[in-house]
Design a protein around this motif. Structure first.
Motif, PDB file in Angstrom:
ATOM      1  N   TYR A  67     -22.297 -21.042 -18.019  1.00  0.00           N
ATOM      2  CA  TYR A  67     -23.312 -21.935 -18.591  1.00  0.00           C
ATOM      3  C   TYR A  67     -23.306 -21.941 -20.110  1.00  0.00           C
ATOM      4  CZ  TYR A  67     -25.114 -21.901 -13.805  1.00  0.00           C
ATOM      5  OH  TYR A  67     -25.237 -22.020 -12.446  1.00  0.00           O
ATOM      6  N   TYR A 101     -20.124 -26.947 -13.492  1.00  0.00           N
ATOM      7  CA  TYR A 101     -20.678 -27.882 -12.482  1.00  0.00           C
ATOM      8  C   TYR A 101     -20.965 -29.265 -13.065  1.00  0.00           C
ATOM      9  CZ  TYR A 101     -21.238 -23.249 -10.582  1.00  0.00           C
ATOM     10  OH  TYR A 101     -21.000 -21.953 -10.230  1.00  0.00           O
ATOM     11  N   GLY A 123     -32.237 -22.236  -7.590  1.00  0.00           N
ATOM     12  CA  GLY A 123     -30.861 -21.961  -8.017  1.00  0.00           C
ATOM     13  C   GLY A 123     -30.347 -23.127  -8.839  1.00  0.00           C
ATOM     14  N   ALA A 124     -31.162 -23.554  -9.784  1.00  0.00           N
ATOM     15  CA  ALA A 124     -30.925 -24.805 -10.522  1.00  0.00           C
ATOM     16  C   ALA A 124     -29.703 -24.758 -11.429  1.00  0.00           C
ATOM     17  CB  ALA A 124     -32.159 -25.144 -11.354  1.00  0.00           C
ATOM     18  N   GLY A 125     -29.244 -23.559 -11.789  1.00  0.00           N
ATOM     19  CA  GLY A 125     -28.072 -23.437 -12.659  1.00  0.00           C
ATOM     20  C   GLY A 125     -28.332 -24.038 -14.017  1.00  0.00           C
ATOM     21  N   ARG A 176     -27.961 -29.852 -13.255  1.00  0.00           N
ATOM     22  CA  ARG A 176     -27.506 -31.235 -13.000  1.00  0.00           C
ATOM     23  C   ARG A 176     -28.430 -31.939 -12.001  1.00  0.00           C
ATOM     24  NH1 ARG A 176     -23.436 -31.300  -8.585  1.00  0.00           N
ATOM     25  NH2 ARG A 176     -23.622 -29.274  -7.589  1.00  0.00           N
ATOM     26  N   ASP A 193     -34.069 -20.218 -11.504  1.00  0.00           N
ATOM     27  CA  ASP A 193     -32.736 -19.590 -11.464  1.00  0.00           C
ATOM     28  C   ASP A 193     -32.818 -18.228 -12.150  1.00  0.00           C
ATOM     29  OD1 ASP A 193     -29.652 -20.941 -11.023  1.00  0.00           O
ATOM     30  OD2 ASP A 193     -29.762 -19.069 -12.161  1.00  0.00           O
ATOM     31  N   LEU A 194     -31.927 -17.338 -11.762  1.00  0.00           N
ATOM     32  CA  LEU A 194     -31.845 -16.019 -12.402  1.00  0.00           C
ATOM     33  C   LEU A 194     -31.275 -16.106 -13.816  1.00  0.00           C
ATOM     34  CD1 LEU A 194     -30.339 -13.686  -9.630  1.00  0.00           C
ATOM     35  CD2 LEU A 194     -32.576 -13.473 -10.717  1.00  0.00           C
ATOM     36  N   ALA A 244     -36.220 -16.567 -12.527  1.00  0.00           N
ATOM     37  CA  ALA A 244     -36.722 -15.696 -11.450  1.00  0.00           C
ATOM     38  C   ALA A 244     -35.727 -15.664 -10.296  1.00  0.00           C
ATOM     39  CB  ALA A 244     -38.063 -16.231 -10.937  1.00  0.00           C
ATOM     40  N   ASN A 245     -35.911 -14.648  -9.483  1.00  0.00           N
ATOM     41  CA  ASN A 245     -35.152 -14.535  -8.250  1.00  0.00           C
ATOM     42  C   ASN A 245     -35.808 -15.456  -7.215  1.00  0.00           C
ATOM     43  OD1 ASN A 245     -34.023 -13.675  -5.787  1.00  0.00           O
ATOM     44  ND2 ASN A 245     -33.689 -11.633  -6.620  1.00  0.00           N
ATOM     45  N   VAL A 246     -35.024 -16.302  -6.565  1.00  0.00           N
ATOM     46  CA  VAL A 246     -35.626 -17.216  -5.577  1.00  0.00           C
ATOM     47  C   VAL A 246     -36.289 -16.443  -4.433  1.00  0.00           C
ATOM     48  CG1 VAL A 246     -34.124 -19.200  -6.033  1.00  0.00           C
ATOM     49  CG2 VAL A 246     -33.441 -17.513  -4.316  1.00  0.00           C
ATOM     50  N   THR A 281     -29.173 -26.300  -4.094  1.00  0.00           N
ATOM     51  CA  THR A 281     -27.733 -26.548  -4.058  1.00  0.00           C
ATOM     52  C   THR A 281     -26.992 -25.243  -4.315  1.00  0.00           C
ATOM     53  OG1 THR A 281     -28.124 -28.783  -4.888  1.00  0.00           O
ATOM     54  CG2 THR A 281     -25.872 -27.971  -5.017  1.00  0.00           C
ATOM     55  N   THR A 282     -26.411 -24.726  -3.282  1.00  0.00           N
ATOM     56  CA  THR A 282     -25.641 -23.473  -3.280  1.00  0.00           C
ATOM     57  C   THR A 282     -26.378 -22.303  -3.919  1.00  0.00           C
ATOM     58  OG1 THR A 282     -24.332 -24.081  -5.262  1.00  0.00           O
ATOM     59  CG2 THR A 282     -23.395 -24.641  -3.139  1.00  0.00           C
ATOM     60  N   ILE A 299     -27.600 -15.187  -1.594  1.00  0.00           N
ATOM     61  CA  ILE A 299     -28.557 -14.112  -1.283  1.00  0.00           C
ATOM     62  C   ILE A 299     -28.286 -13.637   0.152  1.00  0.00           C
ATOM     63  CG2 ILE A 299     -30.310 -14.927  -2.918  1.00  0.00           C
ATOM     64  CD1 ILE A 299     -31.745 -16.354  -0.691  1.00  0.00           C
TER      65      ILE A 299
HETATM   66  C1  LIG Z   1     -23.078 -22.161  -7.675  1.00  0.00           C
HETATM   67  S1  LIG Z   1     -24.408 -22.110  -8.820  1.00  0.00           S
HETATM   68  C2  LIG Z   1     -25.195 -23.666  -8.475  1.00  0.00           C
HETATM   69  C3  LIG Z   1     -26.037 -24.165  -9.612  1.00  0.00           C
HETATM   70  C4  LIG Z   1     -26.698 -25.525  -9.392  1.00  0.00           C
HETATM   71  N1  LIG Z   1     -27.532 -25.559  -8.214  1.00  0.00           N
HETATM   72  C5  LIG Z   1     -25.660 -26.618  -9.306  1.00  0.00           C
HETATM   73  O1  LIG Z   1     -25.338 -27.055  -8.185  1.00  0.00           O
HETATM   74  O2  LIG Z   1     -25.153 -27.006 -10.370  1.00  0.00           O
HETATM   75  C6  LIG Z   1     -25.501 -20.933  -8.078  1.00  0.00           C
HETATM   76  C7  LIG Z   1     -26.732 -20.625  -8.904  1.00  0.00           C
HETATM   77  O3  LIG Z   1     -27.595 -19.796  -8.150  1.00  0.00           O
HETATM   78  C8  LIG Z   1     -28.191 -18.858  -9.041  1.00  0.00           C
HETATM   79  N2  LIG Z   1     -28.637 -17.715  -8.255  1.00  0.00           N
HETATM   80  C9  LIG Z   1     -27.896 -16.863  -7.517  1.00  0.00           C
HETATM   81  N3  LIG Z   1     -28.680 -15.960  -6.906  1.00  0.00           N
HETATM   82  C10 LIG Z   1     -29.953 -16.257  -7.269  1.00  0.00           C
HETATM   83  C11 LIG Z   1     -31.218 -15.701  -6.960  1.00  0.00           C
HETATM   84  N4  LIG Z   1     -31.333 -14.643  -6.139  1.00  0.00           N
HETATM   85  N5  LIG Z   1     -32.320 -16.241  -7.521  1.00  0.00           N
HETATM   86  C12 LIG Z   1     -32.223 -17.307  -8.372  1.00  0.00           C
HETATM   87  N6  LIG Z   1     -31.057 -17.895  -8.679  1.00  0.00           N
HETATM   88  C13 LIG Z   1     -29.923 -17.374  -8.135  1.00  0.00           C
HETATM   89  C14 LIG Z   1     -27.094 -18.521 -10.029  1.00  0.00           C
HETATM   90  O4  LIG Z   1     -27.615 -17.975 -11.224  1.00  0.00           O
HETATM   91  C15 LIG Z   1     -26.438 -19.872 -10.207  1.00  0.00           C
HETATM   92  O5  LIG Z   1     -26.998 -20.579 -11.272  1.00  0.00           O
END
Ligand SMILES: C[S@@+](CC[C@H](N)C(=O)[O-])C[C@H]1O[C@@H](n2cnc3c(N)ncnc32)[C@H](O)[C@@H]1O
Length: 236
Positions: free
Chosen positions: A12, A19, A44-46, A49, A65-66, A92-94, A110-111, A116
């Motif tokens: 990022y 992404y 998990g917004a990353g 997008r 997102d973390l 935060a952790n989802v 999205t992913t 987890i």
């Molecule tokens: C493959 S990326 C996808 C990002 C975004 N959703 C996209 O499609 O562009 C996965 C994301 O999940 C987040 N992530 C992973 N484990 C997480 C958790 N336990 N809590 C919050 N976010 C988490 C990561 O930091 C990462 O940004």
């Protein structure tokens, strides 16, 4: 989360953010066709997008997102697109994020359910279901066991190139799991689209293959003007 323990920091932090900016295709198609607004949640917004696409469609979006660096990039993008007043980030952790029952018109993940452990993904899924408003919609993508990063068949036998961030995926979904979740009577959902597929990814790192399961659903009894993705037979 600091650079040291954020596995996505570098992805990022780049000028060419991982992404890309193009939102998930079925979600974007839904946003184009279905004129709903309100509160949206991006788990998990990353780097955002999907968050930005939902905000541009008119939603007020909470992006969880973390990754702190991801949250910074989301707000940077939101300001550039003129939607900063409709976006808030939560680092935060989802698994710990409390989703208020009935509070979201659209929930997107999205992913992240695949990042987890399985038990935790079930709990987050339950939270997503209860968090949906009675006319809400849900968009979910997960990596499947077809992904060459998977430790299970058939992915484990694939010699296709693996994503640079595959190490963060710990819960590859076997065939039909996500569909089973969505069609359990208690889920109270109507599935608009479900697909398990392979896709090549050129949006970050060296080109690589993914196995994915993709779900678009609405609450039972909701009939939005949805013509598919791409729209199959819309009125001319
Ligand atoms: C493959 S990326 C996808 C990002 C975004 N959703 C996209 O499609 O562009 C996965 C994301 O999940 C987040 N992530 C992973 N484990 C997480 C958790 N336990 N809590 C919050 N976010 C988490 C990561 O930091 C990462 O940004």
């Amino acid at each position: 989360m600091s650079e040291i323990n954020d596995p996505f920091y570098e992805a990022y932090d780049r000028d060419d953010i991982a992404y890309g900016e193009t939102p998930s295709a079925p979600l974007a198609a839904y946003l184009r066709q279905v004129p709903v607004t309100g509160e949206a949640l991006d788990l998990g917004a990353g780097a955002g997008r999907d968050t930005i696409a939902m905000a541009k469609a008119g939603f007020h979006v909470t992006a969880v997102d973390l990754s702190e660096r991801g949250a910074e990039r989301i707000m940077q993008r939101a300001r550039r697109q003129g939607v900063a007043d409709r976006v808030k980030t939560c680092v935060a952790n989802v698994c710990d994020f409390k989703i208020e029952p009935g509070s979201f018109d659209l929930i997107c993940a999205t992913t992240v359910l695949d990042h987890i452990p399985t038990d935790a993904s079930c709990q987050v899924w339950e939270g997503m279901l209860s968090g949906l408003h009675r006319e809400g919609a849900l968009y979910v993508e997960v990596h499947s066991t077809e992904d060459p990063g998977s430790d299970q068949k058939p992915g484990v036998d694939s010699d296709a190139p693996v994503s640079e961030t595959a190490g963060a995926v710990i819960n590859y979904f076997p065939p039909n799991r996500l569909l089973r979740w969505a069609t359990e009577p208690d889920a109270d959902l109507r599935v608009l689209r479900y697909e398990e597929r392979l896709e090549w990814d050129y949006t970050h790192g060296p080109e690589h293959l993914h196995g994915k399961a993709v779900l678009l659903a609405v609450k039972s009894g909701v009939y939005p003007p949805w013509y598919g993705q791409p729209p199959a037979f819309p009125r001319r």
